[in-house]
Design an enzyme around this catalytic site. Sequence first.
Site, PDB file in Angstrom:
ATOM      1  CG  ASN A  84      -1.870  -1.433   1.281  1.00 21.17           C
ATOM      2  OD1 ASN A  84      -2.340  -1.582   0.284  1.00 21.17           O
ATOM      3  ND2 ASN A  84      -2.234  -1.683   2.308  1.00 21.17           N
ATOM      4  CG  HIS A  97       5.125  -2.544   5.196  1.00 22.64           C
ATOM      5  ND1 HIS A  97       4.847  -1.022   5.511  1.00 22.64           N
ATOM      6  CD2 HIS A  97       3.767  -3.011   4.986  1.00 22.64           C
ATOM      7  CE1 HIS A  97       3.589  -0.637   5.689  1.00 22.64           C
ATOM      8  NE2 HIS A  97       2.801  -1.912   5.353  1.00 22.64           N
TER       9      HIS A  97
HETATM   10  P1  5GP Z   1      -0.300  -0.711   5.904  1.00 19.35           P
HETATM   11  O1  5GP Z   1      -1.442  -0.471   6.337  1.00 19.35           O
HETATM   12  O2  5GP Z   1       0.746   0.339   6.258  1.00 19.35           O
HETATM   13  O3  5GP Z   1       0.021  -1.372   4.539  1.00 19.35           O
HETATM   14  O4  5GP Z   1       0.200  -2.216   6.831  1.00 19.35           O
HETATM   15  C1  5GP Z   1       0.642  -2.072   8.180  1.00 19.35           C
HETATM   16  C2  5GP Z   1       0.702  -3.306   8.687  1.00 19.35           C
HETATM   17  O5  5GP Z   1       1.394  -3.361   9.950  1.00 19.35           O
HETATM   18  C3  5GP Z   1      -0.809  -3.538   9.156  1.00 19.35           C
HETATM   19  O6  5GP Z   1      -1.170  -4.829   8.502  1.00 19.35           O
HETATM   20  C4  5GP Z   1      -0.620  -3.753  10.668  1.00 19.35           C
HETATM   21  O7  5GP Z   1      -1.315  -4.878  11.071  1.00 19.35           O
HETATM   22  C5  5GP Z   1       0.694  -4.172  10.951  1.00 19.35           C
HETATM   23  N1  5GP Z   1       1.147  -3.569  12.313  1.00 19.35           N
HETATM   24  C6  5GP Z   1       1.045  -2.550  12.706  1.00 19.35           C
HETATM   25  N2  5GP Z   1       1.724  -2.231  13.859  1.00 19.35           N
HETATM   26  C7  5GP Z   1       2.557  -3.275  13.837  1.00 19.35           C
HETATM   27  C8  5GP Z   1       3.347  -3.837  15.158  1.00 19.35           C
HETATM   28  O8  5GP Z   1       3.480  -3.262  16.082  1.00 19.35           O
HETATM   29  N3  5GP Z   1       3.976  -4.962  14.927  1.00 19.35           N
HETATM   30  C9  5GP Z   1       3.504  -5.765  13.860  1.00 19.35           C
HETATM   31  N4  5GP Z   1       3.936  -7.113  13.836  1.00 19.35           N
HETATM   32  N5  5GP Z   1       2.839  -5.192  12.808  1.00 19.35           N
HETATM   33  C10 5GP Z   1       2.268  -4.134  12.980  1.00 19.35           C
END
Ligand code: 5GP
Length: 131
Positions: A84, A97
């Site tokens: 994303n 990521h």
């Molecule tokens: P995005 O929405 O930015 O593409 O994905 C961020 C991801 O990071 C989400 O799926 C969320 O669950 C994950 N996430 C957020 N905070 C943490 C954390 O402290 N530890 C881990 N392992 N994942 C996290």
Amino acid sequence: MCIFCEIIKGNIPSKKIYEDDNTLAILDISQATKGHTLILPKKHYANMLEIDDNDLKNVISTAKKVTNMINTAYKPLGFNILNNCGEAAGQTVMHYHVHVIPRYADDKLVLKFEDNSNKFDLDQIAKDITK
Ligand code: 5GP
Ligand code: ZN
């Protein structure tokens, strides 16, 4: 403070799946499906627009390794491998990521693209983007 930089430094705990000099793979805390993993470059970049080409290659290479590892462990039916880019696209952690999301029968995950082709002129769009 960037939460993924803190995880990389070891200041916040995570479940590590794979690590090398340039990348880290951790279980996503939300587990959209069983084995949902995040691949991070160790160096901070906000998103795809900013990441260095070599680090991008490192991340994709690690994503492939991790996809194979999950495939061996759980034999899912398929994977969604996605990024994303930007808040409007659903990015919530501003450290680049890649999500590796194994897919299973009845996993209830909905990722669906509508067909909007009747609203757009593909020739014009191709011109706009390549000019
Ligand atoms: P995005 O929405 O930015 O593409 O994905 C961020 C991801 O990071 C989400 O799926 C969320 O669950 C994950 N996430 C957020 N905070 C943490 C954390 O402290 N530890 C881990 N392992 N994942 C996290
Ligand atoms: Zn960071």
